[in-house]
Design a protein around this motif. Sequence first.
Motif, PDB file in Angstrom:
ATOM      1  N   MET A 172       0.832  -1.196   0.000  1.00 42.47           N
ATOM      2  CA  MET A 172       0.000   0.000   0.000  1.00 42.47           C
ATOM      3  C   MET A 172       0.874   1.255   0.000  1.00 42.47           C
ATOM      4  SD  MET A 172      -3.083  -0.970   2.610  1.00 42.47           S
ATOM      5  CE  MET A 172      -4.168  -2.375   2.306  1.00 42.47           C
ATOM      6  N   LYS A 173       0.327   2.326  -0.501  1.00 38.58           N
ATOM      7  CA  LYS A 173       1.074   3.583  -0.574  1.00 38.58           C
ATOM      8  C   LYS A 173       1.375   4.119   0.826  1.00 38.58           C
ATOM      9  CE  LYS A 173       0.802   8.220  -2.625  1.00 38.58           C
ATOM     10  NZ  LYS A 173      -0.054   9.133  -3.427  1.00 38.58           N
ATOM     11  N   ARG A 174       0.364   4.035   1.691  1.00 36.16           N
ATOM     12  CA  ARG A 174       0.528   4.507   3.081  1.00 36.16           C
ATOM     13  C   ARG A 174      -0.553   3.890   3.943  1.00 36.16           C
ATOM     14  NH1 ARG A 174      -2.086   8.702   5.524  1.00 36.16           N
ATOM     15  NH2 ARG A 174      -2.737   9.541   3.497  1.00 36.16           N
ATOM     16  N   ILE A 175      -0.201   3.480   5.180  1.00 33.41           N
ATOM     17  CA  ILE A 175      -1.213   3.012   6.123  1.00 33.41           C
ATOM     18  C   ILE A 175      -1.188   3.905   7.364  1.00 33.41           C
ATOM     19  CG2 ILE A 175      -1.163   0.607   5.339  1.00 33.41           C
ATOM     20  CD1 ILE A 175       0.429  -0.054   7.907  1.00 33.41           C
ATOM     21  N   ALA A 176      -2.328   4.005   7.994  1.00 30.83           N
ATOM     22  CA  ALA A 176      -2.457   4.806   9.212  1.00 30.83           C
ATOM     23  C   ALA A 176      -3.288   4.032  10.225  1.00 30.83           C
ATOM     24  CB  ALA A 176      -3.128   6.144   8.878  1.00 30.83           C
ATOM     25  N   PHE A 177      -3.341   4.557  11.434  1.00 32.18           N
ATOM     26  CA  PHE A 177      -4.166   3.982  12.492  1.00 32.18           C
ATOM     27  C   PHE A 177      -5.026   5.106  13.064  1.00 32.18           C
ATOM     28  CE2 PHE A 177      -0.564   1.143  12.174  1.00 32.18           C
ATOM     29  CZ  PHE A 177      -1.173  -0.118  12.227  1.00 32.18           C
ATOM     30  N   SER A 178      -6.327   5.007  12.853  1.00 36.15           N
ATOM     31  CA  SER A 178      -7.226   6.085  13.269  1.00 36.15           C
ATOM     32  C   SER A 178      -7.433   6.124  14.779  1.00 36.15           C
ATOM     33  CB  SER A 178      -8.586   5.916  12.587  1.00 36.15           C
ATOM     34  OG  SER A 178      -9.274   4.787  13.123  1.00 36.15           O
ATOM     35  N   GLY A 179      -7.303   4.955  15.441  1.00 35.04           N
ATOM     36  CA  GLY A 179      -7.487   4.881  16.889  1.00 35.04           C
ATOM     37  C   GLY A 179      -8.842   4.367  17.312  1.00 35.04           C
ATOM     38  N   ALA A 180      -9.858   4.480  16.453  1.00 37.40           N
ATOM     39  CA  ALA A 180     -11.206   4.019  16.809  1.00 37.40           C
ATOM     40  C   ALA A 180     -12.019   3.792  15.533  1.00 37.40           C
ATOM     41  CB  ALA A 180     -11.910   5.036  17.709  1.00 37.40           C
ATOM     42  N   HIS A 181     -13.054   2.966  15.645  1.00 36.19           N
ATOM     43  CA  HIS A 181     -13.854   2.603  14.471  1.00 36.19           C
ATOM     44  C   HIS A 181     -14.573   3.799  13.858  1.00 36.19           C
ATOM     45  CE1 HIS A 181     -12.993  -1.556  15.318  1.00 36.19           C
ATOM     46  NE2 HIS A 181     -13.501  -1.443  16.525  1.00 36.19           N
ATOM     47  N   ASP A 182     -15.176   4.640  14.701  1.00 36.00           N
ATOM     48  CA  ASP A 182     -15.882   5.800  14.150  1.00 36.00           C
ATOM     49  C   ASP A 182     -14.905   6.778  13.507  1.00 36.00           C
ATOM     50  OD1 ASP A 182     -14.837   6.398  16.656  1.00 36.00           O
ATOM     51  OD2 ASP A 182     -16.710   7.159  17.501  1.00 36.00           O
ATOM     52  N   ALA A 183     -13.676   6.826  14.040  1.00 41.79           N
ATOM     53  CA  ALA A 183     -12.653   7.693  13.450  1.00 41.79           C
ATOM     54  C   ALA A 183     -12.218   7.173  12.079  1.00 41.79           C
ATOM     55  CB  ALA A 183     -11.447   7.790  14.378  1.00 41.79           C
ATOM     56  N   THR A 184     -12.261   5.852  11.896  1.00 38.89           N
ATOM     57  CA  THR A 184     -11.938   5.267  10.591  1.00 38.89           C
ATOM     58  C   THR A 184     -12.949   5.719   9.539  1.00 38.89           C
ATOM     59  OG1 THR A 184     -10.824   3.316  11.494  1.00 38.89           O
ATOM     60  CG2 THR A 184     -11.800   3.088   9.295  1.00 38.89           C
ATOM     61  N   VAL A 185     -14.236   5.676   9.903  1.00 39.31           N
ATOM     62  CA  VAL A 185     -15.283   6.120   8.976  1.00 39.31           C
ATOM     63  C   VAL A 185     -15.077   7.596   8.624  1.00 39.31           C
ATOM     64  CG1 VAL A 185     -17.764   6.465   8.662  1.00 39.31           C
ATOM     65  CG2 VAL A 185     -16.931   4.418   9.833  1.00 39.31           C
ATOM     66  N   ALA A 186     -14.739   8.397   9.618  1.00 45.17           N
ATOM     67  CA  ALA A 186     -14.524   9.830   9.376  1.00 45.17           C
ATOM     68  C   ALA A 186     -13.332  10.053   8.450  1.00 45.17           C
ATOM     69  CB  ALA A 186     -14.300  10.541  10.706  1.00 45.17           C
ATOM     70  N   ALA A 187     -12.266   9.256   8.632  1.00 40.66           N
ATOM     71  CA  ALA A 187     -11.072   9.415   7.803  1.00 40.66           C
ATOM     72  C   ALA A 187     -11.353   9.044   6.349  1.00 40.66           C
ATOM     73  CB  ALA A 187      -9.938   8.552   8.352  1.00 40.66           C
ATOM     74  N   VAL A 188     -12.132   7.979   6.142  1.00 38.88           N
ATOM     75  CA  VAL A 188     -12.450   7.550   4.786  1.00 38.88           C
ATOM     76  C   VAL A 188     -13.420   8.535   4.122  1.00 38.88           C
ATOM     77  CG1 VAL A 188     -13.527   5.749   3.367  1.00 38.88           C
ATOM     78  CG2 VAL A 188     -12.021   5.114   5.264  1.00 38.88           C
ATOM     79  N   SER A 189     -14.495   8.870   4.821  1.00 39.92           N
ATOM     80  CA  SER A 189     -15.498   9.771   4.239  1.00 39.92           C
ATOM     81  C   SER A 189     -14.936  11.172   4.022  1.00 39.92           C
ATOM     82  CB  SER A 189     -16.743   9.833   5.130  1.00 39.92           C
ATOM     83  OG  SER A 189     -16.421  10.330   6.417  1.00 39.92           O
ATOM     84  N   GLY A 190     -13.951  11.564   4.843  1.00 37.03           N
ATOM     85  CA  GLY A 190     -13.347  12.885   4.701  1.00 37.03           C
ATOM     86  C   GLY A 190     -12.245  12.951   3.669  1.00 37.03           C
ATOM     87  N   GLY A 191     -11.949  11.819   3.024  1.00 30.98           N
ATOM     88  CA  GLY A 191     -10.947  11.803   1.969  1.00 30.98           C
ATOM     89  C   GLY A 191      -9.505  11.771   2.436  1.00 30.98           C
ATOM     90  N   LYS A 192      -9.277  11.500   3.731  1.00 31.53           N
ATOM     91  CA  LYS A 192      -7.906  11.436   4.232  1.00 31.53           C
ATOM     92  C   LYS A 192      -7.193  10.177   3.760  1.00 31.53           C
ATOM     93  CE  LYS A 192      -8.722  14.225   8.380  1.00 31.53           C
ATOM     94  NZ  LYS A 192      -8.684  14.257   9.866  1.00 31.53           N
TER      95      LYS A 192
END
Length: 293
Positions: A172-192
Motif C-alpha cells: 500500500m502507498k501509506r497506512i495509518a491507524f485512526s485509533g477508533a472505528h468511528d474515526a476510521t469512517v470519518a477518515a475515509v469519508s473525509g478523503g484522508k
Amino acid sequence: MRKSLSVFSPARRTMHHLIAAGLLAFSGLASAQQVLRVSAIPDEAPTELQRKFKPLGAMLEKKLGMKVEFIPVTDYAASVEGLINKKLDMVWFGGFTFVQAKVRSKDQVIPLVQREEDEKFKSVFITTDKSITKLEDLKGKTFTFGSESSTSGHLMPRSYLLAAKINPDTDMKRIAFSGAHDATVAAVSGGKVDAGALNISVWEKLLAQGKVDTKLVHVFYTTPGYFDYNWSVRADMPADLRKKITDAFLNLDPANPQDKEILDLQRATRFIPTKADNYKAIEAAAHNAGLLK
C-alpha cells in the motif's frame, strides 16, 4: 486501697490502639471489595462508552450489591495493563486485547460472557473510491486501520489482507491507524485515505443513526466470521462474584424494558457464556501477523 487499672493506662491504651488499627484495616479492605472497577477498550469516543455503560453499571450495582465504577482508559494497551496490574477488576476486551491480557498474565485472565453476535463477528472494508471493488484493488492505495490493538479494526483485517497476498506495509502507498472505528469512517469519508477497515457493529450503528453518507462511502468487502469481544476478569476474583456477574449478564431479558435498553446499547440480542479456547484462532492470527510478541 487496691488501685484499679485505669482505661488510660499504657496497657489498656495499647490494646485499644491495636483493636482500632485492626478495625480500620478491615474497614479499608471491606470498602475496597465493595467497588467493582470496570473499563473498556476505547474503540469509540469516550462519551459514547460512558453512555453505553451507564444503565449497565446501574444494573450491576443492583445485582451485585456493590458500587460499580467505570474507569476510562487512554488506549487499548492501558486496558490490558490495568487488568493484569489489578487497577481494574473487569474489562470489555476485543478478542486480540483478551489474548494480549491472557498471554501477559500467564493465563490469569478469565473471559466470562460475550454477546451472541461475538461468536461470528465480522469486519467491513469501506471506501469512497468506486474503482476499489476487492481487496486486491488496495495495492498502491492509502488505508487506515483502527487501533493497532484492535481485533476487528486491525488484526483480522490484516489477516485477510495477507491471505489475499497483500502486505499492507509494502503493497500500500501509506497506512495509518485512526485509533477508533468511528474515526476510521470519518477518515475515509473525509478523503484522508482511500479506504479503511472497522467492525461491522459500529458500521451498522452509524448507518442506523444516519451518520454515514452511503452515496459517498460503501462497503466493498466483508470478512468471514470470527470470535471477538468479551467481558473478562482476573482469575483471582472470588468465584461467587464471578458467578454473580455472569448471571447478571445471562439473565438480561429483552422483554424487560430496562434490560432491553442495556442490550440495545451494547448492540446485543443476548449475552452467552464464553471461554478462553474460543480465542485460539485469534491468538494464532496474531502470531502469524507478527503482532503478538
